[in-house]
Design a protein around this motif. Structure first.
Motif, PDB file in Angstrom:
ATOM      1  N   ALA A  49      -2.064 -15.905 -50.099  1.00 42.21           N
ATOM      2  CA  ALA A  49      -1.420 -17.292 -50.200  1.00 42.21           C
ATOM      3  C   ALA A  49      -2.299 -18.303 -49.499  1.00 42.21           C
ATOM      4  O   ALA A  49      -3.219 -17.978 -48.714  1.00 42.21           O
ATOM      5  CB  ALA A  49      -0.209 -17.320 -49.506  1.00 42.21           C
ATOM      6  N   ASN A  58       0.027 -22.351 -52.240  1.00 35.73           N
ATOM      7  CA  ASN A  58      -0.115 -21.721 -53.402  1.00 35.73           C
ATOM      8  C   ASN A  58      -0.255 -20.042 -53.078  1.00 35.73           C
ATOM      9  O   ASN A  58      -0.650 -19.665 -52.109  1.00 35.73           O
ATOM     10  CB  ASN A  58      -1.304 -21.946 -54.209  1.00 35.73           C
ATOM     11  N   TYR A  59       0.664 -19.360 -53.824  1.00 36.01           N
ATOM     12  CA  TYR A  59       0.698 -17.784 -53.843  1.00 36.01           C
ATOM     13  C   TYR A  59       0.387 -16.914 -54.928  1.00 36.01           C
ATOM     14  O   TYR A  59       0.519 -17.483 -56.305  1.00 36.01           O
ATOM     15  CB  TYR A  59       2.363 -17.706 -53.552  1.00 36.01           C
ATOM     16  N   ASP A  61       1.131 -14.252 -57.622  1.00 38.12           N
ATOM     17  CA  ASP A  61       2.223 -13.922 -58.375  1.00 38.12           C
ATOM     18  C   ASP A  61       2.913 -12.836 -57.669  1.00 38.12           C
ATOM     19  O   ASP A  61       4.124 -12.829 -57.642  1.00 38.12           O
ATOM     20  CB  ASP A  61       2.042 -13.682 -59.816  1.00 38.12           C
ATOM     21  N   LYS A  64       5.017 -14.144 -54.628  1.00 35.93           N
ATOM     22  CA  LYS A  64       5.934 -15.119 -54.796  1.00 35.93           C
ATOM     23  C   LYS A  64       7.451 -14.770 -54.465  1.00 35.93           C
ATOM     24  O   LYS A  64       7.984 -13.855 -55.136  1.00 35.93           O
ATOM     25  CB  LYS A  64       5.907 -15.729 -56.002  1.00 35.93           C
ATOM     26  N   THR A  68       6.012 -16.331 -47.399  1.00 39.22           N
ATOM     27  CA  THR A  68       5.840 -17.665 -46.937  1.00 39.22           C
ATOM     28  C   THR A  68       4.694 -17.924 -46.121  1.00 39.22           C
ATOM     29  O   THR A  68       4.490 -17.395 -45.077  1.00 39.22           O
ATOM     30  CB  THR A  68       7.104 -18.298 -46.463  1.00 39.22           C
TER      31      THR A  68
END
Length: 116
Positions: A49, A58-59, A61, A64, A68
């Motif tokens: 991330a 942005n993370y 996949d 996700k 956080t």
């Protein structure tokens, strides 16, 4: 120069949570983007991330909806809240800082182990 110190790794059962923190010091005014990467044994280091100075995130996949990333510019810290951990999340997690001149700094890494 920028120094990064991670904390918060450990051993947790699948489905559990961990919170990683990274404290930056030194020439922090040069930092633009901060990120977390991870590297499992025998695998390459991958982005988990990232968060920009303005708060854009942005993370990967794979994380996700479970992880956080957050950032406190005043405290020069970045945090990764990891929920619903899976065994495949097991890796050494590294804090990364990229400056406005695109130079990167790395922390020493912190081990996260998720047991099944």
């Amino acid at each position: 120069q920028v120094q990064l110190v991670e904390s918060g790794g450990g051993l947790v059962q699948a489905g559990g949570s961990l919170r990683l923190s990274c404290a930056a010091s030194g020439s922090i005014f040069r930092i633009n983007r901060m990120a977390w990467y991870r590297q499992a044994p025998g695998k390459q280091r991958d982005l988990v991330a990232l968060i920009t100075k303005s708060g854009v995130t942005n993370y990967a996949d794979a994380v996700k909806g479970r992880f956080t990333i957050s950032r406190d510019n005043a405290e020069s810290t970045v945090t990764l809240q990891m929920n619903n951990l899976k065994p495949e999340d097991t890796a050494v997690y590294y804090c990364n800082a990229m400056t406005t001149s695109m130079f990167e700094y790395w922390g020493q890494g912190t081990q996260v182990t998720v047991s099944s």
